[in-house]
Design a protein around this motif. Structure first.
Motif, PDB file in Angstrom:
ATOM      1  N   GLN A  23       0.823  -1.205   0.000  1.00  0.00           N
ATOM      2  CA  GLN A  23       0.000   0.000   0.000  1.00  0.00           C
ATOM      3  C   GLN A  23       0.859   1.259   0.000  1.00  0.00           C
ATOM      4  O   GLN A  23       0.509   2.261  -0.628  1.00  0.00           O
ATOM      5  CB  GLN A  23      -0.954  -0.027   1.194  1.00  0.00           C
ATOM      6  CG  GLN A  23      -2.045  -1.084   1.034  1.00  0.00           C
ATOM      7  CD  GLN A  23      -2.996  -1.152   2.208  1.00  0.00           C
ATOM      8  OE1 GLN A  23      -2.602  -0.984   3.365  1.00  0.00           O
ATOM      9  NE2 GLN A  23      -4.271  -1.386   1.909  1.00  0.00           N
ATOM     10  N   GLY A  24       1.995   1.213   0.674  1.00  0.00           N
ATOM     11  CA  GLY A  24       2.913   2.344   0.623  1.00  0.00           C
ATOM     12  C   GLY A  24       3.426   2.589  -0.782  1.00  0.00           C
ATOM     13  O   GLY A  24       3.529   3.734  -1.236  1.00  0.00           O
ATOM     14  N   LEU A  25       3.725   1.510  -1.496  1.00  0.00           N
ATOM     15  CA  LEU A  25       4.191   1.632  -2.880  1.00  0.00           C
ATOM     16  C   LEU A  25       3.091   2.157  -3.791  1.00  0.00           C
ATOM     17  O   LEU A  25       3.343   2.974  -4.685  1.00  0.00           O
ATOM     18  CB  LEU A  25       4.685   0.264  -3.381  1.00  0.00           C
ATOM     19  CG  LEU A  25       5.934  -0.293  -2.683  1.00  0.00           C
ATOM     20  CD1 LEU A  25       6.165  -1.749  -3.100  1.00  0.00           C
ATOM     21  CD2 LEU A  25       7.152   0.551  -3.019  1.00  0.00           C
ATOM     22  N   LEU A  26       1.857   1.702  -3.574  1.00  0.00           N
ATOM     23  CA  LEU A  26       0.734   2.199  -4.367  1.00  0.00           C
ATOM     24  C   LEU A  26       0.553   3.705  -4.163  1.00  0.00           C
ATOM     25  O   LEU A  26       0.342   4.458  -5.115  1.00  0.00           O
ATOM     26  CB  LEU A  26      -0.551   1.458  -3.971  1.00  0.00           C
ATOM     27  CG  LEU A  26      -0.669  -0.006  -4.411  1.00  0.00           C
ATOM     28  CD1 LEU A  26      -1.819  -0.699  -3.671  1.00  0.00           C
ATOM     29  CD2 LEU A  26      -0.870  -0.119  -5.918  1.00  0.00           C
ATOM     30  N   GLN A  27       0.650   4.124  -2.931  1.00  0.00           N
ATOM     31  CA  GLN A  27       0.479   5.544  -2.631  1.00  0.00           C
ATOM     32  C   GLN A  27       1.602   6.374  -3.244  1.00  0.00           C
ATOM     33  O   GLN A  27       1.355   7.459  -3.792  1.00  0.00           O
ATOM     34  CB  GLN A  27       0.412   5.745  -1.120  1.00  0.00           C
ATOM     35  CG  GLN A  27      -0.835   5.172  -0.475  1.00  0.00           C
ATOM     36  CD  GLN A  27      -0.749   5.107   1.040  1.00  0.00           C
ATOM     37  OE1 GLN A  27       0.050   5.800   1.664  1.00  0.00           O
ATOM     38  NE2 GLN A  27      -1.587   4.260   1.647  1.00  0.00           N
ATOM     39  N   GLU A  28       2.832   5.862  -3.172  1.00  0.00           N
ATOM     40  CA  GLU A  28       3.963   6.589  -3.761  1.00  0.00           C
ATOM     41  C   GLU A  28       3.771   6.806  -5.252  1.00  0.00           C
ATOM     42  O   GLU A  28       4.171   7.846  -5.797  1.00  0.00           O
ATOM     43  CB  GLU A  28       5.263   5.806  -3.534  1.00  0.00           C
ATOM     44  CG  GLU A  28       5.768   5.819  -2.110  1.00  0.00           C
ATOM     45  CD  GLU A  28       6.983   4.925  -1.955  1.00  0.00           C
ATOM     46  OE1 GLU A  28       7.514   4.445  -2.983  1.00  0.00           O
ATOM     47  OE2 GLU A  28       7.405   4.693  -0.801  1.00  0.00           O
ATOM     48  N   ARG A  29       3.157   5.839  -5.929  1.00  0.00           N
ATOM     49  CA  ARG A  29       2.999   5.891  -7.370  1.00  0.00           C
ATOM     50  C   ARG A  29       1.660   6.480  -7.803  1.00  0.00           C
ATOM     51  O   ARG A  29       1.369   6.556  -9.000  1.00  0.00           O
ATOM     52  CB  ARG A  29       3.186   4.485  -7.966  1.00  0.00           C
ATOM     53  CG  ARG A  29       4.625   3.971  -7.841  1.00  0.00           C
ATOM     54  CD  ARG A  29       4.680   2.459  -7.989  1.00  0.00           C
ATOM     55  NE  ARG A  29       6.035   1.946  -8.108  1.00  0.00           N
ATOM     56  CZ  ARG A  29       6.876   1.821  -7.082  1.00  0.00           C
ATOM     57  NH1 ARG A  29       6.501   2.187  -5.866  1.00  0.00           N
ATOM     58  NH2 ARG A  29       8.092   1.321  -7.273  1.00  0.00           N
ATOM     59  N   GLY A  30       0.832   6.852  -6.839  1.00  0.00           N
ATOM     60  CA  GLY A  30      -0.467   7.422  -7.177  1.00  0.00           C
ATOM     61  C   GLY A  30      -1.419   6.427  -7.800  1.00  0.00           C
ATOM     62  O   GLY A  30      -2.274   6.801  -8.607  1.00  0.00           O
ATOM     63  N   LEU A  31      -1.295   5.151  -7.431  1.00  0.00           N
ATOM     64  CA  LEU A  31      -2.144   4.097  -7.979  1.00  0.00           C
ATOM     65  C   LEU A  31      -3.299   3.786  -7.038  1.00  0.00           C
ATOM     66  O   LEU A  31      -3.178   3.923  -5.810  1.00  0.00           O
ATOM     67  CB  LEU A  31      -1.319   2.833  -8.223  1.00  0.00           C
ATOM     68  CG  LEU A  31      -0.193   2.970  -9.253  1.00  0.00           C
ATOM     69  CD1 LEU A  31       0.690   1.738  -9.246  1.00  0.00           C
ATOM     70  CD2 LEU A  31      -0.759   3.218 -10.647  1.00  0.00           C
ATOM     71  N   ALA A  32      -4.413   3.354  -7.613  1.00  0.00           N
ATOM     72  CA  ALA A  32      -5.613   3.095  -6.823  1.00  0.00           C
ATOM     73  C   ALA A  32      -5.537   1.782  -6.054  1.00  0.00           C
ATOM     74  O   ALA A  32      -5.928   1.706  -4.879  1.00  0.00           O
ATOM     75  CB  ALA A  32      -6.841   3.080  -7.740  1.00  0.00           C
ATOM     76  N   ALA A  33      -5.055   0.732  -6.720  1.00  0.00           N
ATOM     77  CA  ALA A  33      -5.103  -0.598  -6.115  1.00  0.00           C
ATOM     78  C   ALA A  33      -4.281  -1.566  -6.946  1.00  0.00           C
ATOM     79  O   ALA A  33      -3.877  -1.264  -8.078  1.00  0.00           O
ATOM     80  CB  ALA A  33      -6.551  -1.089  -6.037  1.00  0.00           C
ATOM     81  N   LEU A  34      -4.065  -2.733  -6.364  1.00  0.00           N
ATOM     82  CA  LEU A  34      -3.473  -3.858  -7.088  1.00  0.00           C
ATOM     83  C   LEU A  34      -4.512  -4.960  -7.166  1.00  0.00           C
ATOM     84  O   LEU A  34      -5.101  -5.347  -6.145  1.00  0.00           O
ATOM     85  CB  LEU A  34      -2.227  -4.383  -6.375  1.00  0.00           C
ATOM     86  CG  LEU A  34      -1.587  -5.633  -7.008  1.00  0.00           C
ATOM     87  CD1 LEU A  34      -0.893  -5.281  -8.317  1.00  0.00           C
ATOM     88  CD2 LEU A  34      -0.590  -6.301  -6.040  1.00  0.00           C
ATOM     89  N   LEU A  35      -4.736  -5.474  -8.383  1.00  0.00           N
ATOM     90  CA  LEU A  35      -5.617  -6.621  -8.581  1.00  0.00           C
ATOM     91  C   LEU A  35      -4.761  -7.872  -8.680  1.00  0.00           C
ATOM     92  O   LEU A  35      -3.836  -7.943  -9.496  1.00  0.00           O
ATOM     93  CB  LEU A  35      -6.438  -6.445  -9.857  1.00  0.00           C
ATOM     94  CG  LEU A  35      -7.315  -7.643 -10.259  1.00  0.00           C
ATOM     95  CD1 LEU A  35      -8.427  -7.854  -9.237  1.00  0.00           C
ATOM     96  CD2 LEU A  35      -7.902  -7.448 -11.648  1.00  0.00           C
ATOM     97  N   VAL A  36      -5.076  -8.878  -7.854  1.00  0.00           N
ATOM     98  CA  VAL A  36      -4.308 -10.121  -7.816  1.00  0.00           C
ATOM     99  C   VAL A  36      -5.269 -11.290  -7.947  1.00  0.00           C
ATOM    100  O   VAL A  36      -6.149 -11.472  -7.099  1.00  0.00           O
ATOM    101  CB  VAL A  36      -3.530 -10.273  -6.490  1.00  0.00           C
ATOM    102  CG1 VAL A  36      -2.598 -11.469  -6.548  1.00  0.00           C
ATOM    103  CG2 VAL A  36      -2.763  -9.007  -6.160  1.00  0.00           C
ATOM    104  N   GLU A  37      -5.130 -12.085  -8.993  1.00  0.00           N
ATOM    105  CA  GLU A  37      -5.991 -13.271  -9.101  1.00  0.00           C
ATOM    106  C   GLU A  37      -5.331 -14.468  -8.432  1.00  0.00           C
ATOM    107  O   GLU A  37      -4.199 -14.393  -7.922  1.00  0.00           O
ATOM    108  CB  GLU A  37      -6.332 -13.566 -10.568  1.00  0.00           C
ATOM    109  CG  GLU A  37      -5.264 -14.230 -11.388  1.00  0.00           C
ATOM    110  CD  GLU A  37      -5.854 -15.113 -12.504  1.00  0.00           C
ATOM    111  OE1 GLU A  37      -6.799 -15.880 -12.240  1.00  0.00           O
ATOM    112  OE2 GLU A  37      -5.335 -15.042 -13.633  1.00  0.00           O
ATOM    113  N   SER A  38      -6.019 -15.598  -8.438  1.00  0.00           N
ATOM    114  CA  SER A  38      -5.517 -16.811  -7.789  1.00  0.00           C
ATOM    115  C   SER A  38      -4.116 -17.140  -8.256  1.00  0.00           C
ATOM    116  O   SER A  38      -3.785 -17.012  -9.431  1.00  0.00           O
ATOM    117  CB  SER A  38      -6.447 -17.989  -8.092  1.00  0.00           C
ATOM    118  OG  SER A  38      -7.746 -17.714  -7.642  1.00  0.00           O
ATOM    119  N   GLY A  39      -3.300 -17.591  -7.332  1.00  0.00           N
ATOM    120  CA  GLY A  39      -1.913 -17.923  -7.635  1.00  0.00           C
ATOM    121  C   GLY A  39      -1.037 -17.590  -6.453  1.00  0.00           C
ATOM    122  O   GLY A  39      -1.520 -17.251  -5.362  1.00  0.00           O
TER     123      GLY A  39
END
Length: 411
Positions: free
Chosen positions: A56-72
């Motif tokens: 979440q810290g990395l997402l905030q640094e890059r101005g990204l909303a979220a990470l989508l992760v599917e099964s795996g």
């Protein structure tokens, strides 16, 4: 952390003088394996929460909303959920702030929750509904592009774009930034998994007899691995000429006097993988076999010798290729010689980034884990490979297992 066996890193490649030149961290004996899988501690909830916080810290640094992760493996890495991929989507949306949202089919929710290891909002969809709409709804109100974990299948990314009209970007750098550095708990699991694999290979080697097939030997390794408490992953056994091809041949081979036997094996323990190769000769080795074995053993030393914090991982591959070329092999990827990279990252997946190959300029950092496997292959004759997994530390590389001592005593 315990270091490499004093009979390992440079054994057979310079004797006591070479060993004395090693860093102290590479001389200590690792602890003996006693209880095998019983000694393995699962990844804690606190560690998974710390992983999410870092992401979440990395997402905030890059101005990204979220990470989508599917099964795996990445879904397991962040949430604990262990789920196989199918046409029915199970995935997590990890926002830049707040708890994850897990999207899964309604009838699968109880099973998915069994392995969910972090607080999360589980949202379900029925068979006649769109999972993409559910994912898009989970992203409503968030600002910025949506990063997608790099192994996510295209139909999911395309469905998300259609449903929500989100800007979608690669999440590879985000995931790598989290997963490339292994924690002490992860390293402990990998060390234990590798110890199990090595013990299973040692047991199987003692049972090899004339007339056995590669499948016969692989079955021995699998049986020993399961008995020791790990999940069997693979046991690639290559005999005679088939050993000249890194991943084998469909031509049937059996063990006989003078056979080259190459075993490349791995298991899974609490989601973390091992990967070890050993090569030996059944009976009396001839001079050419001995020469090749000694060369690949020294090749591993070249990889370890080049491993220093901050050095691009490509330099490790380059170091062993320079050595092999001086010995008359290659050049480069030319056969007879080394047609594949010197190693790969490893963790929850058997092959992870970074890779020990000339095109990868990732600098080595403490906590990165790899295989070390610079084999030599002679089409029409035989091939040999020794492989051990290791972790980079501030003090230098540390192997998870003792390296092969000699052609007669390779395990």
């Amino acid at each position: 952390m315990s270091g490499l066996s004093r009979r390992g890193w440079l054994a057979g490649a310079g004797g006591a003088a070479a060993l004395a030149a090693l860093p102290v961290s590479l001389r200590a004996l690792p602890p003996p394996v006693s209880q095998f899988a019983d000694a393995a501690a699962p990844i804690s909830r606190a560690e998974r929460m710390a992983r999410i916080a870092k992401l979440q810290g990395l997402l905030q640094e890059r101005g990204l909303a979220a990470l989508l992760v599917e099964s795996g493996s990445s879904l397991t890495y962040f949430t604990g959920v262990r789920w196989s991929r199918s046409e029915r989507i199970t995935a997590a949306v990890i926002p830049a702030s707040g708890q994850p949202i897990v999207v899964t089919p309604f009838f699968e929710a109880p099973s998915v929750k069994e392995t969910l290891a972090v607080p999360a909002d589980v949202r379900t969809w029925h068979e006649d509904a769109s999972p993409f709409a559910l994912i898009a709804d989970a992203l409503q109100g968030l600002t910025g592009a949506v990063a997608v974990e790099q192994t996510t299948r295209a139909f999911i990314t395309e469905g998300l774009k259609r449903e929500g009209r989100f800007e979608v970007v690669s999440g590879a750098a985000l995931v790598d930034a989290c997963r490339q550095i292994k924690s002490p708990a992860e390293q402990a699991l990998m060390r234990q998994a590798n110890a199990i694999t090595l013990a299973a290979m040692r047991e199987a080697r003692g049972m090899v007899r004339p007339g056995m097939t590669a499948s016969d030997i692989g079955a021995l390794i699998e049986k020993a691995t399961v008995r020791m408490g790990a999940e069997h992953d693979f046991a690639l056994v290559l005999l005679n000429e088939a050993s000249a091809y890194p991943h084998g041949s469909h031509q049937p081979q059996t063990v006989h006097e003078g056979s080259v036997v190459l075993m490349d094996c791995g298991c899974v323990l609490e989601g973390y993988q091992s990967d070890i190769s050993r090569t030996f000769v059944f009976g009396e080795p001839n001079p050419r076999q001995r020469k090749v074995w000694d060369t690949i053993r020294r090749g591993q030393d070249m990889v370890f010798g080049a491993a220093k914090v901050g050095v691009p991982v490509s330099k490790l591959d380059a170091a062993v290729r320079r050595f092999y070329e001086r010995e008359g092999w290659g050049p480069g990827f030319t056969l007879p010689g080394l047609p594949h990279r010197a190693g790969h990252g490893i963790g929850m997946d058997g092959h992870e980034s970074p890779y020990l190959v000339g095109s990868d300029q990732t600098p080595l950092a403490p906590g990165m884990c790899f295989s070390n496997e610079p084999g030599l292959y002679i089409p029409g004759e035989f091939g040999m490979r020794l492989e051990d997994c290791w972790v980079m530390t501030e003090a230098g590389p540390q192997s998870f297992t003792p390296l092969a001592r000699s052609l007669e005593d390779p395990i």
